[in-house]
Enzyme design. Sequence first.
Site, mmCIF file in Angstrom:
data_model
loop_
_atom_site.group_PDB
_atom_site.id
_atom_site.type_symbol
_atom_site.label_atom_id
_atom_site.label_comp_id
_atom_site.label_asym_id
_atom_site.label_seq_id
_atom_site.Cartn_x
_atom_site.Cartn_y
_atom_site.Cartn_z
ATOM 1 N N ASP A 35 0.837 -1.200 0.000
ATOM 2 C CA ASP A 35 0.000 0.000 0.000
ATOM 3 C C ASP A 35 0.872 1.249 0.000
ATOM 4 O O ASP A 35 2.026 1.215 0.402
ATOM 5 C CB ASP A 35 -0.877 0.014 1.258
ATOM 6 C CG ASP A 35 -2.130 -0.819 1.078
ATOM 7 O OD1 ASP A 35 -2.400 -1.250 -0.049
ATOM 8 O OD2 ASP A 35 -2.826 -1.033 2.077
ATOM 9 N N LYS A 57 -3.788 2.931 -2.465
ATOM 10 C CA LYS A 57 -5.025 3.677 -2.684
ATOM 11 C C LYS A 57 -5.036 4.813 -1.678
ATOM 12 O O LYS A 57 -5.185 4.607 -0.485
ATOM 13 C CB LYS A 57 -6.276 2.824 -2.569
ATOM 14 C CG LYS A 57 -6.226 1.740 -1.523
ATOM 15 C CD LYS A 57 -7.524 1.004 -1.462
ATOM 16 C CE LYS A 57 -7.575 -0.068 -2.505
ATOM 17 N NZ LYS A 57 -8.767 -0.096 -3.282
ATOM 18 N N MET A 170 -8.860 8.904 8.397
ATOM 19 C CA MET A 170 -9.287 9.392 7.080
ATOM 20 C C MET A 170 -10.293 10.543 7.198
ATOM 21 O O MET A 170 -11.226 10.638 6.403
ATOM 22 C CB MET A 170 -9.914 8.241 6.261
ATOM 23 C CG MET A 170 -8.939 7.121 5.975
ATOM 24 S SD MET A 170 -9.696 5.657 5.269
ATOM 25 C CE MET A 170 -10.280 4.801 6.738
HETATM 26 C C1 LIG Z 1 -6.949 3.242 4.847
HETATM 27 S S1 LIG Z 1 -6.627 3.727 6.506
HETATM 28 C C2 LIG Z 1 -5.525 2.463 6.974
HETATM 29 C C3 LIG Z 1 -5.424 2.299 8.458
HETATM 30 C C4 LIG Z 1 -4.440 1.227 8.858
HETATM 31 N N1 LIG Z 1 -4.881 -0.081 8.449
HETATM 32 C C5 LIG Z 1 -4.172 1.221 10.356
HETATM 33 O O1 LIG Z 1 -4.491 0.259 11.045
HETATM 34 O O2 LIG Z 1 -3.611 2.217 10.826
HETATM 35 C C6 LIG Z 1 -5.550 5.092 6.249
HETATM 36 C C7 LIG Z 1 -5.659 6.127 7.349
HETATM 37 O O3 LIG Z 1 -4.918 5.720 8.500
HETATM 38 C C8 LIG Z 1 -4.411 6.864 9.148
HETATM 39 N N2 LIG Z 1 -2.947 6.787 9.162
HETATM 40 C C9 LIG Z 1 -2.197 5.779 8.709
HETATM 41 N N3 LIG Z 1 -0.888 5.999 8.929
HETATM 42 C C10 LIG Z 1 -0.820 7.198 9.559
HETATM 43 C C11 LIG Z 1 0.253 7.990 10.056
HETATM 44 N N4 LIG Z 1 1.522 7.576 9.986
HETATM 45 N N5 LIG Z 1 -0.047 9.167 10.636
HETATM 46 C C12 LIG Z 1 -1.321 9.582 10.733
HETATM 47 N N6 LIG Z 1 -2.365 8.883 10.288
HETATM 48 C C13 LIG Z 1 -2.126 7.706 9.715
HETATM 49 C C14 LIG Z 1 -4.903 8.082 8.360
HETATM 50 O O4 LIG Z 1 -6.124 8.483 8.913
HETATM 51 C C15 LIG Z 1 -5.077 7.480 6.992
HETATM 52 O O5 LIG Z 1 -5.954 8.254 6.202
#
Ligand SMILES: C[S@@+](CC[C@H](N)C(=O)[O-])C[C@H]1O[C@@H](n2cnc3c(N)ncnc32)[C@H](O)[C@@H]1O
Length: 254
Positions: A35, A57, A170
């Site tokens: 991803d 994505k 998100m």
């Molecule tokens: C599609 S979701 C995936 C979440 C992921 N599976 C998890 O458990 O963290 C993507 C969202 O996770 C959050 N996110 C992921 N990595 C991040 C980071 N390093 N800092 C801040 N938000 C993060 C944001 O809200 C981003 O839009």
Amino acid sequence: MSKVYLIGAGPGAADLLTLRAARLLAEKAEIVLADDLVSDEILAMVRPDARVLKVGKRGGKASTAQGFIHRLMVRYARRGKCVLRLKGGDPFVFGRGGEEVEALAAAGIEAEVVPGLTAGISVPAAVGIPVTHRAYTQGVTLVTGTSGEGCDEPNWRALAQGGTTLVIYMGLSRVLNIVARLIAAGLPPDTPAAAIASGTLPGQRHVKATLADLPARVSAEGLASPAIIVVGEVAALAVATVSSPDISARILAA
Ligand SMILES: C[S@@+](CC[C@H](N)C(=O)[O-])C[C@H]1O[C@@H](n2cnc3c(N)ncnc32)[C@H](O)[C@@H]1O
């Protein structure tokens, strides 16, 4: 036919990867379907002869169709390749891991899930926010700030009245709308709130505000996705500034 590993890569910093994930990347990977949110630092840990395909994505950008990702996993597993499906955070938290396990099962392919640190807990922690704290909250609710693509809009009214810390994934691009809904549903405008962007990564930044002020502060500071929003008393515990951890660079250099 090989099994497919669904691996959580954590929030970004390579030293927050689990040992199991690091071992699979370095020793077993033949095909890696990664991803967008998987950091370059982590991709650098993949076995050099493995093939890495980015199937990211990101909200607002062109993305790889989910069905195509399913087909890739199935195709390579049927060829006997060791497939690692590498996802940001945890595969089963807003990561479509459940859908991918179902697709693999339908094709008769075994899946093994390697959990990762989810952003909703590890990113607030990176700025000093404990998502639960006995003095302030009885729990935490992880919720998506986006809707569409088969997802209903979260029930902001119920969430506003739930009494738990809200951790919103998100949600940055809709922060104005989300805040308006929470306040309309009865959450006091002076409820502590925070937004943390690129948590645990070198570009990590955050703002600490009241709920009512959060959209203006996010905009004034120019915070960009990926970001986590925290709403609730615990957000007041965010530190003002964070010194960047250098442990990651030291581990990788060792
Ligand atoms: C599609 S979701 C995936 C979440 C992921 N599976 C998890 O458990 O963290 C993507 C969202 O996770 C959050 N996110 C992921 N990595 C991040 C980071 N390093 N800092 C801040 N938000 C993060 C944001 O809200 C981003 O839009």
